[in-house]
Design a protein around this motif. Structure first.
Motif, PDB file in Angstrom:
ATOM      1  N   LEU A  17       0.936  -1.011  -0.063  1.00 17.13           N
ATOM      2  CA  LEU A  17      -0.040   0.083  -0.057  1.00 17.13           C
ATOM      3  C   LEU A  17       0.948   1.702   0.123  1.00 17.13           C
ATOM      4  CD1 LEU A  17      -2.913  -1.158   2.542  1.00 17.13           C
ATOM      5  CD2 LEU A  17      -2.843  -0.799   0.184  1.00 17.13           C
ATOM      6  N   ARG A  18       1.873   1.133   1.031  1.00 20.24           N
ATOM      7  CA  ARG A  18       2.576   2.398   1.038  1.00 20.24           C
ATOM      8  C   ARG A  18       3.532   3.078  -0.919  1.00 20.24           C
ATOM      9  NH1 ARG A  18       4.333   0.296   5.391  1.00 20.24           N
ATOM     10  NH2 ARG A  18       6.097  -0.487   4.961  1.00 20.24           N
ATOM     11  N   GLN A  19       3.796   1.645  -1.572  1.00 15.50           N
ATOM     12  CA  GLN A  19       3.844   1.674  -2.949  1.00 15.50           C
ATOM     13  C   GLN A  19       3.027   2.073  -3.949  1.00 15.50           C
ATOM     14  OE1 GLN A  19       5.927  -1.820  -4.108  1.00 15.50           O
ATOM     15  NE2 GLN A  19       6.805  -1.959  -2.622  1.00 15.50           N
ATOM     16  N   LEU A  20       1.555   2.381  -3.588  1.00 16.37           N
ATOM     17  CA  LEU A  20       0.474   3.418  -4.128  1.00 16.37           C
ATOM     18  C   LEU A  20       1.304   4.431  -4.022  1.00 16.37           C
ATOM     19  CD1 LEU A  20      -1.965   1.211  -3.259  1.00 16.37           C
ATOM     20  CD2 LEU A  20      -1.421   1.006  -5.236  1.00 16.37           C
ATOM     21  N   THR A  21       0.409   5.220  -5.667  1.00 21.98           N
ATOM     22  CA  THR A  21       0.935   6.635  -6.047  1.00 21.98           C
ATOM     23  C   THR A  21      -1.002   6.808  -6.452  1.00 21.98           C
ATOM     24  OG1 THR A  21       1.712   6.729  -7.217  1.00 21.98           O
ATOM     25  CG2 THR A  21       3.129   6.861  -5.558  1.00 21.98           C
ATOM     26  N   LEU A  22      -0.983   7.710  -6.837  1.00 20.60           N
ATOM     27  CA  LEU A  22      -2.124   8.647  -6.799  1.00 20.60           C
ATOM     28  C   LEU A  22      -2.321   9.978  -7.257  1.00 20.60           C
ATOM     29  CD1 LEU A  22      -4.968   7.777  -8.308  1.00 20.60           C
ATOM     30  CD2 LEU A  22      -5.700   8.428  -5.686  1.00 20.60           C
ATOM     31  N   VAL A  23      -2.400  10.050  -8.564  1.00 19.84           N
ATOM     32  CA  VAL A  23      -1.566  11.316  -8.868  1.00 19.84           C
ATOM     33  C   VAL A  23      -0.950  12.265  -8.279  1.00 19.84           C
ATOM     34  CG1 VAL A  23      -2.742  14.235  -9.627  1.00 19.84           C
ATOM     35  CG2 VAL A  23      -4.077  11.549  -9.220  1.00 19.84           C
ATOM     36  N   GLY A  24       0.575  11.588  -8.436  1.00 21.40           N
ATOM     37  CA  GLY A  24       1.255  12.312  -7.684  1.00 21.40           C
ATOM     38  C   GLY A  24       1.883  12.253  -5.977  1.00 21.40           C
ATOM     39  N   THR A  25       0.712  11.930  -5.213  1.00 24.89           N
ATOM     40  CA  THR A  25       0.410  11.733  -3.826  1.00 24.89           C
ATOM     41  C   THR A  25       0.434  10.039  -3.950  1.00 24.89           C
ATOM     42  OG1 THR A  25      -1.698  12.330  -4.137  1.00 24.89           O
ATOM     43  CG2 THR A  25      -0.282  13.871  -3.792  1.00 24.89           C
ATOM     44  N   THR A  26       0.252  10.439  -2.191  1.00 22.69           N
ATOM     45  CA  THR A  26       0.835   8.602  -1.893  1.00 22.69           C
ATOM     46  C   THR A  26      -0.692   8.771  -0.177  1.00 22.69           C
ATOM     47  OG1 THR A  26       3.476   8.130  -2.077  1.00 22.69           O
ATOM     48  CG2 THR A  26       1.743   6.659  -0.268  1.00 22.69           C
TER      49      THR A  26
END
Length: 73
Positions: A17-26
């Motif tokens: 989950l820490r490796q996920l990003t969404l529009v440049g944010t975690t």
């Protein structure tokens, strides 16, 4: 599930989950758990009661975290 297996799976999930990003944010994730065993099975007789407990636990954690931020500011 044994405590060792739970810790292993939980650590792997949190790492992913820490490796996920969404529009440049975690995104920030919150999780909770409840172990139902012989001591508390009568208090949590069904999934609805378990989920209600876990949701309440997470809501409490959010309020406490919010209050900590207010004290710092």
């Amino acid at each position: 599930m044994s405590p060792t297996t739970y810790e292993f799976k939980n650590s792997a999930m949190m790492r992913d989950l820490r490796q996920l990003t969404l529009v440049g944010t975690t995104p920030q994730f919150q999780c909770g758990h409840l172990q139902v065993d012989r001591r508390n099975v009568l208090v949590y007789p069904n999934l609805d009661r378990v989920l209600r407990h876990v949701e309440r636990e997470m809501e409490t954690d959010l309020v406490v975290e919010y209050m900590k931020q207010e004290v710092v500011n």
